[in-house]
Structures are given as C-alpha cells and as structure tokens.
Design an enzyme around this catalytic site. Sequence first.
Site, short mmCIF file in Angstrom:
data_model
loop_
_atom_site.label_atom_id
_atom_site.label_comp_id
_atom_site.label_asym_id
_atom_site.label_seq_id
_atom_site.Cartn_x
_atom_site.Cartn_y
_atom_site.Cartn_z
N SER A 54 9.00 8.07 -20.47
CA SER A 54 8.09 8.14 -19.31
C SER A 54 6.66 7.99 -19.78
O SER A 54 6.25 8.63 -20.75
CB SER A 54 8.23 9.48 -18.60
OG SER A 54 9.56 9.68 -18.20
N GLU A 90 9.93 22.15 -22.15
CA GLU A 90 10.18 21.20 -21.07
C GLU A 90 10.86 21.89 -19.90
O GLU A 90 10.49 21.71 -18.75
CB GLU A 90 11.08 20.06 -21.58
CG GLU A 90 11.48 19.06 -20.50
CD GLU A 90 12.23 17.85 -21.05
OE1 GLU A 90 12.98 18.02 -22.03
OE2 GLU A 90 12.04 16.76 -20.50
C1 LIG Z 1 13.38 9.71 -14.80
C2 LIG Z 1 13.69 9.90 -16.23
C3 LIG Z 1 12.68 10.13 -17.13
C4 LIG Z 1 12.94 10.30 -18.49
N1 LIG Z 1 11.91 10.49 -19.36
C5 LIG Z 1 12.15 10.59 -20.68
C6 LIG Z 1 11.09 10.71 -21.62
O1 LIG Z 1 9.93 10.72 -21.25
N2 LIG Z 1 11.39 10.79 -22.92
C7 LIG Z 1 12.66 10.79 -23.38
O2 LIG Z 1 12.87 10.89 -24.58
N3 LIG Z 1 13.72 10.67 -22.53
C8 LIG Z 1 13.48 10.57 -21.20
N4 LIG Z 1 14.55 10.44 -20.32
C9 LIG Z 1 15.89 10.34 -20.85
C10 LIG Z 1 16.81 11.52 -20.54
O3 LIG Z 1 16.48 12.61 -21.36
C11 LIG Z 1 18.26 11.07 -20.75
O4 LIG Z 1 18.52 10.05 -19.81
C12 LIG Z 1 19.23 12.19 -20.57
O5 LIG Z 1 19.12 13.11 -21.62
C13 LIG Z 1 20.68 11.70 -20.46
O6 LIG Z 1 21.01 10.87 -21.50
P1 LIG Z 1 21.72 9.45 -21.26
O7 LIG Z 1 20.90 8.74 -20.26
O8 LIG Z 1 21.91 8.84 -22.58
O9 LIG Z 1 23.10 9.79 -20.61
P2 LIG Z 1 24.43 10.26 -21.38
O10 LIG Z 1 24.08 11.29 -22.35
O11 LIG Z 1 25.16 9.06 -21.87
O12 LIG Z 1 25.23 10.92 -20.20
C14 LIG Z 1 26.08 10.19 -19.30
C15 LIG Z 1 26.90 11.21 -18.52
O13 LIG Z 1 27.72 11.94 -19.42
C16 LIG Z 1 27.52 13.32 -19.24
N5 LIG Z 1 27.65 14.01 -20.53
C17 LIG Z 1 27.11 13.69 -21.71
N6 LIG Z 1 27.39 14.61 -22.64
C18 LIG Z 1 28.13 15.56 -22.03
C19 LIG Z 1 28.71 16.79 -22.45
N7 LIG Z 1 28.59 17.24 -23.69
N8 LIG Z 1 29.38 17.50 -21.53
C20 LIG Z 1 29.51 17.06 -20.25
N9 LIG Z 1 28.99 15.92 -19.80
C21 LIG Z 1 28.30 15.18 -20.68
C22 LIG Z 1 26.11 13.44 -18.70
O14 LIG Z 1 25.92 14.66 -18.02
C23 LIG Z 1 26.03 12.23 -17.80
O15 LIG Z 1 26.60 12.55 -16.57
C24 LIG Z 1 14.27 10.25 -18.95
C25 LIG Z 1 15.31 10.03 -18.04
C26 LIG Z 1 15.03 9.85 -16.70
C27 LIG Z 1 16.17 9.61 -15.76
#
Ligand SMILES: Cc1cc2nc3c(=O)[nH]c(=O)nc-3n(C[C@H](O)[C@H](O)[C@H](O)COP(=O)(O)OP(=O)(O)OC[C@H]3O[C@@H](n4cnc5c(N)ncnc54)[C@H](O)[C@@H]3O)c2cc1C
Lengths: 413, 378
Positions: free
Chosen positions: A169, A252
Amino acid sequence: MDFDDTREEAAFRAEARRWLGAHAETKSGAFETWQSRYPDRDGYDGFERAKAFQHKKADAGFAALHWPAESGGRALPPIYQVIYAQEESKYLVPRGYFEIGLGMCIPTLFTYGTDAQKRRYAPAALCGDEVWCQLFSEPGAGSDLAGLRTRAQREGDEWVINGQKIWTSGAHWADWAILVARSDPKTAKHKGLTFFFLSMKSPGIETRRIKQISGASHFNEVYFTDVRIPDGQRLGAVGAGWGVAITTLMNERLASGELRGPDFEEIFGLACSVSLEDGPAIANAAVRERLADLYVKTQGVRLTRFRTMTALSRGETPGPENSIGKLVNAPKAQEIASFAMDLLDMGGVIMDKDTAPLRAAFQESLLTSPGGRIAAGTDEILRNIIAERVLGLPQDMRVDRDLPFDQLPTGAR
Amino acid sequence: MPYDPRAVNFDFSPDQRSLREQARKFLAEHASSARVRRILEGAAPYDAELWRGMAEMGWMGTAIPETHGGAGFGYLELCVLAEELGRSLAPTPFSSTIYLAAEALLLAGSPAQKKRWLPRIAQGEAIGCFALAEGPQVATPGNITTRANGGRVSGTKIPVMDGDVADFAVVVAGEGNRARAGLFLVNLTDPGVTRTSVTTVDPTRSHARLVFDGAAAEPLGAPGAGWPLVERLLDRAAVLVAFEQLGGAQAALDMARQYALGRFAFGRQIASFQAIKHKLADMYVAVELARSNAYYGAWALSKDAAELPVAAATARVAASEAYYHSAKENIQVHGGMGFTWEFDCHLHYRRAKLTALMLGSARRWKDLLVTRLQSGAA
Ligand SMILES: Cc1cc2nc3c(=O)[nH]c(=O)nc-3n(C[C@H](O)[C@H](O)[C@H](O)COP(=O)(O)OP(=O)(O)OC[C@H]3O[C@@H](n4cnc5c(N)ncnc54)[C@H](O)[C@@H]3O)c2cc1C
C-alpha cells in the site's frame, strides 16, 4: 468505572476542540471522508493537502500524543489519544497516508533503531514530510509471511536486495519503507530473515500499480534489482527479522480495526429514510432485527477498545486480543454495504454519486470491504491468532518448522 | 446516538476485583457442580445452605442502601457478584429476589413497603419473585389478564421464577378494566394465593404457577406508573442478568477449551484442528463483545445514566446470544460426552436458554433497542 473526563482531560478536550475548529475542514455529512472529498485520482491534490494538514497537526502537537517528547510527541497516556480521536472524528481529516508510517514503521524504529535514527526519522514522519510503506508480503508469502524469498546478501557494510514484494500500500508515494528479506535460505524459515528500512528512492527499485476490484490502485508490486542498503539500516540482529516483523504486526493490529466507510450510523440513517413495500424500512421487523445485531456488534467493538485503552493506561501491553476489532469490523463493513443495497432493492446497484444515497458510499464499500478481510491478517489468520495466543491452543500441524527453507514444498509459484 | 463513553476507566476497580476473587473462591466451594446437581436432581427447590452462606457474606444487601439494612456498596459490586453466580450456576433465588423484587421496591416502593421488605431481603430472610408471564406467549400490557381491583388481585401467572419459595411477589396486573398495567405487591402467604411448582428446561432454578384469587395486593408505585415502570425494572434487571450470562458464557468457553486440550483424536489434540480452534475463537469473540457491552450497562446502571435504556438492551442482547452460543458449541466440542447427563455441558445449555428468556427474548429486546435508538436519534 467511569467515563467522566478528569480536569486535565477536560482541558485537553477543549484545547483539541478549539484547534480542530480553527484548522480542520468540516464534513458535509457525517459519512464524508477525506478519500471521498479528495479521491486518490489524477486531478486531485488530496495527498498534498493531506501533508499540509498533517504538518499543522504535528506543529500543534496532536499528531502523536503518546510518543516521547524528543520524537515530537507529548508523552501523554493513551486516554488522550482517545479523546483527540473522538474530537477529530467530527471533522474531515486525512489519516490513511500516514497510518502505516506512524502506526507501524516508526514504532518499530522506536524499539529497534538507534537514538540518532529516531531523531532523524520520527519527526519527519510525524509532520507528513516523509511517508512510509511496508514491504512485507510477496506473491508466495502473505498469511505465511515467513515464507518470503526476497534475498538480502551481505557485501561488506552493505546489503544487496533482489526479489519482489506485492500488495504494498502506498509504495507509489512513499519515501521510506520497512522491509523483511531472507538473509539465509539454508536455515529454518523463521530463522533466516533480516529486517531493514530503506529509501524508496534507492536505485534498483521499480514500483508498479495494481488495480483493485474497486478500480482504484492503492497498492503496488515492488521489484528489487541489486538494491543497496547500508548495514546501519538493519533493525535487529542478522537472522532475527521475524521477531522484528512481529513487533510491527502487533502495532498494526492496534492501529487497524477502525472501520472506514459506512458504519452503523449510516445504515441506521438509511433504514430511517428509505421505504419498503410495506412502509418505512425502519418499521420492518426483519430490518429492525438486523439493525439491532449490527448495533450490538458495533458497540461491542467500540467498548472493547475502551477496555484495551484502560489496560494500556495501567501500563499493561495490549495483547493479541486486539485482533477482535478487525475480525468483527471487516466482515461487518461488508455486511452493512450489502444490507444497505438490499434496502434499495433494484436501485441498489446504482453507483452514480448523484443518484445513490450517501454519494454511493455503500456501493463503494461493497467493492472495498473485501480487502479489509484480507489486509493485516485474514479473518482465518486472526482466528488462528486468537485460538493460539489468547486461548493457548496448539499451533496448526506444520511441515515447515525445522526444514531448511530451500527444501520446503511450494506450489506452482 | 446515545453512546459516547468519553475518557477511559473502563474496568472494575482493584477492590471490586478482589471481591470477585473472594466470591469465586466461596462459590467454588459452596456452589460446586455436585451441589448444583443436587438441585437439578430434585433434592430441593434451591440450595438453602448456600443461600444462608451468601447472606452471611452480605451479598443480598450489596446494592441496598444502609438506611434499609443493606451494605450500600452499589451496582458495580452487584454486577461482579452476578458474574460469579452465573459462572457457578448457583442454584439460589438471588436473581428474582435481588435484581427484580428488591429493585422494584427500590424503584417504586413506599417508605413503608421498603421498610417492611428491604431489611429482611438484605439479611437473606425474605425471598421475593417477579410475576409477569402468563403462559407460553409474549407478555404485553395488552394481553395480561391478571386484574387488580380495590386492593385484590386475581389471575394466573406462569412461569414465576422462585414463585414456589418466595415470601412475596411483585405482580404485573391490569388496573381496572383498561389495558393499563401496574405493579402490585402480594404477600404469598395470603389465603387467596395457590402455588404449584412448574417444570422448566432448567430445573436448577425453581419455578411456579401462581394463582391469585382475590389475594390482597398493594399497588407498588404511583397509580398509572404502569408499563413504563415495568420496563425500567426490566432494564435494570437486564444488566444484572447480563453479568450472570457473561459468567456462564465464560465458564462454557473455559470448559470447551479445557476439554479440547485434553481430548485426542487422529493422533492429536482436538484443539489442534482448525475447525475446533476457529469455533473457540468465535466463542471468545462473542464473549468479549458481550463483556464490553455488559460493562457499559454496569456503568449506566451505577450512574443511573440517561444511556441506561439503550445500554441495557444492548447488554441483554449481546449476553443472551453469547451465552447460548457458547453453551451450545461447548456441547459440540465435547462430542458424545457433551450429550450425557454426567457432564456439566447441559447445565449451561439449560441455564443459557432460561436466562435468555427470563426477562423476555432477544427478539423482543432487539425490537426495543431499535425503538430506543430511534427516539434517541429523533
Ligand atoms: C488492501 C490490502 C492492502 C495491503 N497492504 C499491504 C502492505 O501495505 N504491505 C504488505 O506487506 N502487505 C499488504 N497486503 C497484503 C496482505 O497482508 C496479504 O494479502 C494477506 O496477508 C494475505 O496473504 P495472501 O494474499 O498471500 O493470501 P494467502 O495467504 O494465500 O491466503 C489465501 C486464503 O487462504 C487462507 N489461509 C492461509 N493460511 C491459512 C491458515 N494457516 N489457516 C487457515 N486459512 C489460511 C487465507 O485466510 C485466505 O483465505 C495488503 C492486502 C490488501 C488486501
């Protein structure tokens, strides 16, 4: 148990009220936000205006009440932050641009940085001159953040960074960033990480906007090609980056959880003003029941925050129980958006600002609220955190604890 | 909108917290599961020994002013006790006597009425009850058939919690032949009263059918104070019962957690399965939100704040739902064991449903809450 201001608190409230009255923009309606007046789009100078306001706010000493005086704060107890936030919420005030820096990055610096670094970076962030972003997530490492693969290799007094971050972000406007990278792929995954901060103007950084489902682009992909960071900008020991990242994430969760976009007041107002087939929506039993449910949740979260503040003001550290706020509020925002649109029936789909109630705030929220359930820990991860760290239940079975990082199974990515 | 707690001292004081510890210790010994089960199995309508012990601790007089023989602490202290009573499932007529009957007297009693009953209540020598419901349907000022005329009351009330053991009842009855309800004080030793006990889903709390046939009845409160007085009374009781529910909900969550940690399946603790972890996390969230809402209710009650009607309805809805949810999922976490008489899961399940209905269902309170928000917003 009491909610009355002490004499000092009342004086401070009056001071905040006076200052805001003289310097902040008034809202045209309770629901208006900085973003809706100055959208993050070409042709708007919302960012510049926000910086200008932040500067005034910092000069007046309201930007970080609980920070130490040498960093530009007033070293006040957390109660004052609550009082100020209550007064500020009546005005149109920008917060989004500075939240990551002030809520996460600088507090991490407070814990791990040198005194010289605190003096150099905290005041500049406080007055909005320098904006920060958080380079944590990667294509293959979101929830499983410790799975990140961006490489940090030491060369003398410097580190060389190669790899890619995603979902960052505000990377497109940030001046500085915090970064976790892998310094040793041969050791176990949580042990091979190191934490840095760096200038976003460093040579070798390339930032590409990502378009979100709402059509806006608040986050980015960030690519690193031989980006150099002085070792002096390392926070924490080599290989201890995971612990530092946890500090950031705890901050955070404290910072996030406040609902952006329409909340209970707005859906209640809509129900009072719109008609259904059998009369005003507010007279419909099914509508009333859902409103009551939403109110009970809304109050529950607001009041839980007061309990947290009470704990803080007694010198206790807020623990993972803060995850409740976001876990309740994020799905609630989505529910409010969808429920509001249902009340408008066929016309609920209209996004035209001049036709849709509240200048289409509900429709916009339908398209922004899903992000709230993902950013800063997904709903599922927050439940895991509550289960493991609050209730003390066992961690999930894992296959990745002790294997060297470069031998872990991965998917196609 | 009538909320906006300002600064923050949103927790119980150190003294109140040590009262909680003291109460918890006392109840662990005197309201153990074995003691609760004696009442469940029908040994007696309530645990009289426990009741005497509570009286010796001075609990009944907690919020009764000293001028009326109480300790005159206040409602925050009473809330602290209520939470512990709920946690332990203490089988006593505390809620009827204290949250309802004593509160009705404090709200609307004449000096003589207060003088007659409050000191005895504070000593644990008198048990009171509150008679509103008239069978399996919601009670409204319009459908109450019990009538009071010329100092005599006639009609049937069922279920009346602790009606079988109480010395007096606060009865809601229509005045004259109009749909205008009022509160009346009836001495239950009056020959015009017949009582029979009634079976309910929660036998750890006794209930009765009270039949009044021209029993002597004194009006409680100014004539015509009527239904608004009933609502004020219910609001105050709602906050106190919310604390009992909160204690019960927390106990059910604690039980579920404990069991999940000790039970193994598929070679691992069931607490390591995500379906169970997330279930417990959801219970925790519900309990914490209910706790925060209950605290706000306690604050409003203790200050007699203008926010009380909204705060009480909010606390009631949150606590009723959190307790029922926790109690129901606690059975699920226990598997087959949770479905046995042997395990205590059903005690909370029963008590959760009882407390969720005893002052009117969450459905009704939600409607009331929105009505109050509407008038606050107007
Ligand atoms: C609007 C927005 C702003 C963001 N800003 C930033 C930022 O500024 N900096 C930054 O570094 N990141 C940022 N992010 C990233 C955010 O931290 C990640 O998208 C988030 O941690 C989820 O990771 P992923 O997208 O890889 O999904 P995944 O980890 O692949 O998850 C996919 C699905 O699997 C589920 N899942 C994964 N692991 C498990 C588990 N152990 N148990 C149960 N379910 C599980 C999740 O809940 C989800 O439903 C942002 C995301 C969004 C949407």
